[in-house]
Design a protein around this motif. Structure first.
Motif, short mmCIF file in Angstrom:
data_model
loop_
_atom_site.label_atom_id
_atom_site.label_comp_id
_atom_site.label_asym_id
_atom_site.label_seq_id
_atom_site.Cartn_x
_atom_site.Cartn_y
_atom_site.Cartn_z
N ARG A 41 0.88 -1.07 -0.05
CA ARG A 41 -0.09 0.18 -0.03
C ARG A 41 0.79 1.49 -0.06
O ARG A 41 0.18 2.37 -0.04
CB ARG A 41 -1.04 0.12 1.22
CG ARG A 41 -1.80 -1.22 1.25
CD ARG A 41 -2.75 -1.21 2.39
NE ARG A 41 -3.77 -2.12 2.33
CZ ARG A 41 -3.18 -3.67 2.75
NH1 ARG A 41 -2.11 -3.55 3.19
NH2 ARG A 41 -4.01 -4.55 2.93
N GLN A 108 4.35 -9.26 9.86
CA GLN A 108 3.44 -9.78 8.97
C GLN A 108 4.22 -10.18 7.80
O GLN A 108 3.53 -10.75 6.74
CB GLN A 108 2.44 -8.49 8.63
CG GLN A 108 1.83 -8.05 9.68
CD GLN A 108 1.21 -6.79 9.50
OE1 GLN A 108 0.20 -6.57 9.05
NE2 GLN A 108 1.67 -5.71 10.00
N SER A 203 0.88 -0.55 7.57
CA SER A 203 -0.15 0.34 7.39
C SER A 203 -1.47 0.02 8.53
O SER A 203 -2.22 0.84 8.70
CB SER A 203 -0.67 0.29 5.96
OG SER A 203 -1.21 -1.02 5.84
P1 NAD Z 1 1.39 -2.35 3.65
O1 NAD Z 1 1.96 -2.42 2.28
O2 NAD Z 1 -0.16 -2.27 3.96
O3 NAD Z 1 2.25 -1.00 4.37
C1 NAD Z 1 3.31 -0.65 4.38
C2 NAD Z 1 3.78 0.66 5.03
O4 NAD Z 1 5.07 0.78 5.03
C3 NAD Z 1 3.13 1.66 4.11
O5 NAD Z 1 2.33 2.63 5.17
C4 NAD Z 1 4.46 2.40 3.70
O6 NAD Z 1 4.28 3.67 3.56
C5 NAD Z 1 5.61 2.00 4.60
N1 NAD Z 1 6.91 2.06 4.57
C6 NAD Z 1 7.31 1.37 3.10
N2 NAD Z 1 8.47 1.62 2.90
C7 NAD Z 1 8.81 2.35 3.90
C8 NAD Z 1 10.17 2.77 4.51
N3 NAD Z 1 11.39 2.37 3.89
N4 NAD Z 1 10.18 3.59 5.69
C9 NAD Z 1 9.22 3.78 6.46
N5 NAD Z 1 7.91 3.29 6.07
C10 NAD Z 1 8.06 2.70 4.85
O7 NAD Z 1 2.18 -3.55 4.30
P2 NAD Z 1 1.84 -4.44 5.72
O8 NAD Z 1 1.05 -3.42 6.75
O9 NAD Z 1 2.72 -4.90 6.25
O10 NAD Z 1 0.29 -5.32 5.25
C11 NAD Z 1 0.67 -5.82 4.02
C12 NAD Z 1 0.46 -7.58 4.05
O11 NAD Z 1 1.24 -7.88 2.86
C13 NAD Z 1 1.14 -8.15 5.20
O12 NAD Z 1 0.06 -8.94 5.83
C14 NAD Z 1 2.37 -8.94 4.63
O13 NAD Z 1 1.84 -10.44 5.11
C15 NAD Z 1 2.05 -8.75 3.04
N6 NAD Z 1 3.54 -8.38 2.41
C16 NAD Z 1 4.61 -8.74 2.86
C17 NAD Z 1 5.72 -8.62 2.23
C18 NAD Z 1 7.22 -9.14 2.66
O14 NAD Z 1 7.13 -10.13 3.09
N7 NAD Z 1 8.08 -8.51 2.51
C19 NAD Z 1 5.86 -7.81 0.95
C20 NAD Z 1 4.44 -7.00 0.81
C21 NAD Z 1 3.34 -7.62 1.44
#
Ligand code: NAD
Ligand code: ZN
Length: 256
Positions: A41, A108, A203
């Protein structure tokens, strides 16, 4: 680029950590963007760019749709998650544990990077599972994902279970799939017992995980949010840090 974070805010969080008795950290996709794995997101998120992908990210769609499974396995085999390395944010949390200030790390993320960074396995709860393993949807068969990815690379586009013939999937929890009850319980107990709860790079919109800060606050913990964008919990936080995680988190941990 996320806005800068003041030295005063960094010191304020370090002070909360120094005083804390039990620290629970919740991480989300935002901690791994600096390792080259897009979040969902954020501004460059997978769902921000392709809203359709969110609608098909369910277990029901996976089970019903062979084409979706074929493209899921092909994407998995070529995914940056398989080769990504932990970044300064993951490493800072491993350091926080060495400093005796990490009780539980609920993530997560499904990328396994907290393990690679050196956080102890027994402190990590991968609440949405892991891409490092495969699991059969019909029996208890489970193992390293590489075994199945090798089959995919050899041309088995929609691999099935060798024990029971059932559908295989990465050992991740999709929308529509139940969380592991014992993992959720441990995370909730950790939150209830904590006196400081840090939400980092999430998020805070995916339930039931997003209820963990609420539980922590109800039982008297302080909440700190480190995230580039607003979250529904911002008004409940003692400190909000908007900087980039790989920059801000090491600066905090250094002061603990
Ligand atoms: P999300 O995408 O909803 O939110 C991520 C948040 O992190 C955003 O608000 C964004 O602005 C912030 N962000 C991104 N990079 C940043 C940085 N360098 N510094 C500060 N803030 C930063 O992610 P979520 O809340 O984890 O929910 C998404 C779901 O997707 C989770 O349940 C997870 O399982 C899955 N997911 C996991 C991965 C992974 O394993 N790396 C990647 C994508 C999604
Ligand atoms: Zn099976």
């Amino acid at each position: 680029m996320p806005e800068a974070t003041s030295a005063a805010d960094i010191e304020a969080v370090a002070a909360l950590l120094r005083e804390a008795r039990s620290v629970v950290v919740l991480t989300g996709a935002g901690i791994s963007t600096e390792s080259g794995i897009p979040d969902f997101r954020g501004p460059d998120g997978v769902w921000t760019k392709n809203p359709d992908a969110e609608r098909t990210a369910t277990i029901q769609h996976y089970v019903a749709n062979r084409d979706h499974r074929v493209s899921s396995w092909a994407n998995r085999a070529g995914s940056p998650m398989q080769t990504a390395e932990p970044n300064a944010g993951h490493l800072a949390l491993a350091e926080l544990e060495r400093k005796g200030k990490l009780d539980t790390l609920v993530t997560q993320n499904i990328d396994g990077l907290h393990h690679d960074a050196g956080t102890s396995s027994e402190r990590i709860i991968e609440i949405h599972g892991t891409v490092r393993d495969f699991a059969c949807l019909d029996c208890t068969d489970r193992g390293p994902i590489e075994v199945v990815l090798d089959r995919v690379r050899e041309g088995d586009e929609d691999p099935h279970c060798r024990s029971c013939g059932g559908l295989l999937k990465s050992a991740t929890i999709s929308f529509g799939q139940a969380l592991i009850a014992s993992d959720l319980e441990r995370a909730q107990l950790g939150a209830a017992n904590s006196d400081l709860f840090l939400a980092i790079g999430t998020s805070l919109t995916v339930y039931p995980v997003a209820a963990l800060p609420e539980i922590a606050i109800q039982y008297g913990a302080r909440l700190v949010i480190l995230n580039a964008q607003e979250t529904p919990y911002d008004s409940a936080a003692s400190v909000i840090l908007r900087g980039g995680i790989g920059d801000v988190l090491p600066r905090i941990v250094e002061l603990v």
